[in-house]
Design an enzyme around this catalytic site. Sequence first.
Site: not given
Ligand code: PBG
Length: 322
Positions: A195, A248
Amino acid sequence: MVFPDYRPRRLRRTPQLRSLIRENRLSPDQFIYPLFVMPGKGVREAIPSMPGVFRISVDQLAGEAKELISLGINHVILFGLPEKKDPMGSGAHAKDGIIQRAIKELKNKAPGIMVTTDVCMCEYTSHGHCGIILSGEVDNDTTIEVLGKIAISHAKAGADIVAPSDMMDGRVAEIRGALDENGHDKVPIMSYAVKYASGFYGPFRDAADCAPQEGDRQGYQMDPANSREALREATLDVDEGADILMVKPAVAYLDIIKSLREEFDLPIAAYHVSGEYAMIKAAAERGWIDGERVMHETLLSIARAGADIIITYGAKEMAKIL
Ligand code: PBG
């Protein structure tokens, strides 16, 4: 064989020929649809930066699930907006927390839908970071203990898959251990193994009200410049017991999806995130692109790169045209 003996256009002549030699196809049963759950009754609130996506209250979930099932979509991933936040993010593992209530509602009223949960603290902490802060920093080892508790509370409420998205070190092993010790050895972990610290999460942070109050997430999420590190992160998660590996965001990281696909034999998921969705919607609203066509092409690129599972806000509109 080369031209004029070989002519690739021969197989592009008709829709039937094109379909016969098509290498990749999207199917609604590979989609996971994200849902934002909020307190209240009868709430269905549009999210301005994510056209077509709503924040809904628990009582609306069954209706939503039925619509998804009728479209051939069998999976949702839940994000919660709690009533209260605190520095320890305790709402994330509260027995009657928003996600725990949402899981139970779906399991009671729409048992056909499989429920994945986001195991993270950022929606529940008053400071908006994905963990417990000790002396000004997100403390890894304190945080993963809490993540274990969150996963157990989701599994207890009936979650089918847990998906840790915090990027703390050692959290997959911690969660696997916590689940197994509590009789939830059948619950798989879909790890957000890779991520990135991404600007594409902007609309999500509005939707889920989880932007950090101070600082950013670069101390735990990955540097967008790195790809070898992605393999290292994924290897660790495999060794710690992940069942599914996630990358991601998706579109800006197709190379990473592809290298994970080549390197590992676990199922690969990709999260087509909020900003990637919003950009298509915004350009389509202006009439600059054909939104449906670009959405289809984008999701195909994710599948072509090697993702088996696609988490996308575009799942419903895609399912309607597939
Ligand atoms: C954190 C989380 C995020 C997203 C999914 N889980 C945000 C982040 O890490 O700041 C982002 C998903 C998206 O942008 O669609 N719990």
